[in-house]
Motif scaffolding. Sequence first.
Motif, PDB file in Angstrom:
ATOM      1  N   UNK A  97      11.722 -28.680 -29.308  1.00 29.36           N
ATOM      2  CA  UNK A  97      13.127 -29.080 -29.183  1.00 29.36           C
ATOM      3  C   UNK A  97      13.434 -29.223 -27.699  1.00 29.36           C
ATOM      4  N   UNK A  98      14.217 -30.237 -27.389  1.00 26.04           N
ATOM      5  CA  UNK A  98      14.524 -30.526 -26.001  1.00 26.04           C
ATOM      6  C   UNK A  98      16.000 -30.844 -25.893  1.00 26.04           C
ATOM      7  N   UNK A  99      16.662 -30.240 -24.919  1.00 32.88           N
ATOM      8  CA  UNK A  99      18.090 -30.454 -24.733  1.00 32.88           C
ATOM      9  C   UNK A  99      18.347 -31.235 -23.452  1.00 32.88           C
ATOM     10  N   UNK A 100      19.143 -32.282 -23.585  1.00 31.80           N
ATOM     11  CA  UNK A 100      19.599 -33.065 -22.441  1.00 31.80           C
ATOM     12  C   UNK A 100      21.065 -32.708 -22.234  1.00 31.80           C
ATOM     13  N   UNK A 101      21.359 -32.124 -21.091  1.00 28.16           N
ATOM     14  CA  UNK A 101      22.729 -31.702 -20.780  1.00 28.16           C
ATOM     15  C   UNK A 101      23.499 -32.848 -20.126  1.00 28.16           C
ATOM     16  N   UNK A 102      24.809 -32.727 -20.143  1.00 25.77           N
ATOM     17  CA  UNK A 102      25.655 -33.715 -19.470  1.00 25.77           C
ATOM     18  C   UNK A 102      25.282 -33.740 -17.990  1.00 25.77           C
ATOM     19  N   UNK A 103      25.111 -34.919 -17.451  1.00 29.19           N
ATOM     20  CA  UNK A 103      24.779 -35.058 -16.040  1.00 29.19           C
ATOM     21  C   UNK A 103      23.290 -35.078 -15.745  1.00 29.19           C
ATOM     22  N   UNK A 104      22.443 -34.796 -16.740  1.00 24.15           N
ATOM     23  CA  UNK A 104      21.001 -34.874 -16.516  1.00 24.15           C
ATOM     24  C   UNK A 104      20.603 -36.314 -16.221  1.00 24.15           C
ATOM     25  N   UNK A 105      19.657 -36.474 -15.323  1.00 23.13           N
ATOM     26  CA  UNK A 105      19.135 -37.795 -15.002  1.00 23.13           C
ATOM     27  C   UNK A 105      17.815 -38.005 -15.728  1.00 23.13           C
ATOM     28  N   UNK A 106      17.405 -39.258 -15.844  1.00 23.21           N
ATOM     29  CA  UNK A 106      16.115 -39.541 -16.471  1.00 23.21           C
ATOM     30  C   UNK A 106      14.985 -38.912 -15.668  1.00 23.21           C
ATOM     31  N   UNK A 107      15.117 -38.917 -14.362  1.00 22.26           N
ATOM     32  CA  UNK A 107      14.093 -38.302 -13.511  1.00 22.26           C
ATOM     33  C   UNK A 107      13.975 -36.808 -13.824  1.00 22.26           C
ATOM     34  N   UNK A 108      15.106 -36.125 -13.931  1.00 21.65           N
ATOM     35  CA  UNK A 108      15.087 -34.699 -14.241  1.00 21.65           C
ATOM     36  C   UNK A 108      14.534 -34.421 -15.624  1.00 21.65           C
ATOM     37  N   UNK A 109      14.924 -35.240 -16.583  1.00 18.16           N
ATOM     38  CA  UNK A 109      14.438 -35.078 -17.956  1.00 18.16           C
ATOM     39  C   UNK A 109      12.931 -35.292 -18.006  1.00 18.16           C
ATOM     40  N   UNK A 110      12.450 -36.345 -17.369  1.00 15.63           N
ATOM     41  CA  UNK A 110      11.010 -36.627 -17.406  1.00 15.63           C
ATOM     42  C   UNK A 110      10.216 -35.534 -16.691  1.00 15.63           C
ATOM     43  N   UNK A 111      10.769 -34.991 -15.628  1.00 17.09           N
ATOM     44  CA  UNK A 111      10.082 -33.887 -14.935  1.00 17.09           C
ATOM     45  C   UNK A 111      10.013 -32.640 -15.813  1.00 17.09           C
ATOM     46  N   UNK A 112      11.105 -32.354 -16.531  1.00 17.50           N
ATOM     47  CA  UNK A 112      11.090 -31.186 -17.422  1.00 17.50           C
ATOM     48  C   UNK A 112      10.112 -31.380 -18.581  1.00 17.50           C
ATOM     49  N   UNK A 113      10.062 -32.589 -19.110  1.00 17.81           N
ATOM     50  CA  UNK A 113       9.104 -32.878 -20.172  1.00 17.81           C
ATOM     51  C   UNK A 113       7.669 -32.710 -19.668  1.00 17.81           C
ATOM     52  N   UNK A 114       7.426 -33.129 -18.445  1.00 15.64           N
ATOM     53  CA  UNK A 114       6.092 -32.963 -17.859  1.00 15.64           C
ATOM     54  C   UNK A 114       5.790 -31.490 -17.618  1.00 15.64           C
ATOM     55  N   UNK A 115       6.770 -30.735 -17.135  1.00 13.87           N
ATOM     56  CA  UNK A 115       6.573 -29.305 -16.890  1.00 13.87           C
ATOM     57  C   UNK A 115       6.296 -28.564 -18.197  1.00 13.87           C
TER      58      UNK A 115
END
Length: 91
Positions: free
Chosen positions: A39-57
Amino acid sequence: MMRRFLLLSLLLVVIATLAAKEILRLWEEPLRIPQNGYRFTVAAGDTLRGVSRRLAADGVLSHPRLLTLYGRATGLDQQIKQGEYAPVSYT
């Protein structure tokens, strides 16, 4: 001089073709979703760069820069939606 130009042009075409094939291979690589789910949560204000980095981490996405570049090139990076996401299994 013309022969040198043609050889250089051919070399650039070969390099571009190989690079395109490699990018396509990386793009088509499946996500590594754990067997117990993810499960993955995208918060308000998250950027695609931040999301992709978290998915990679988290070990799910192998090439976060490729996703970020695609998002920028297509404009989809501006359409990211907040919410909780869980992959669907088709098996």
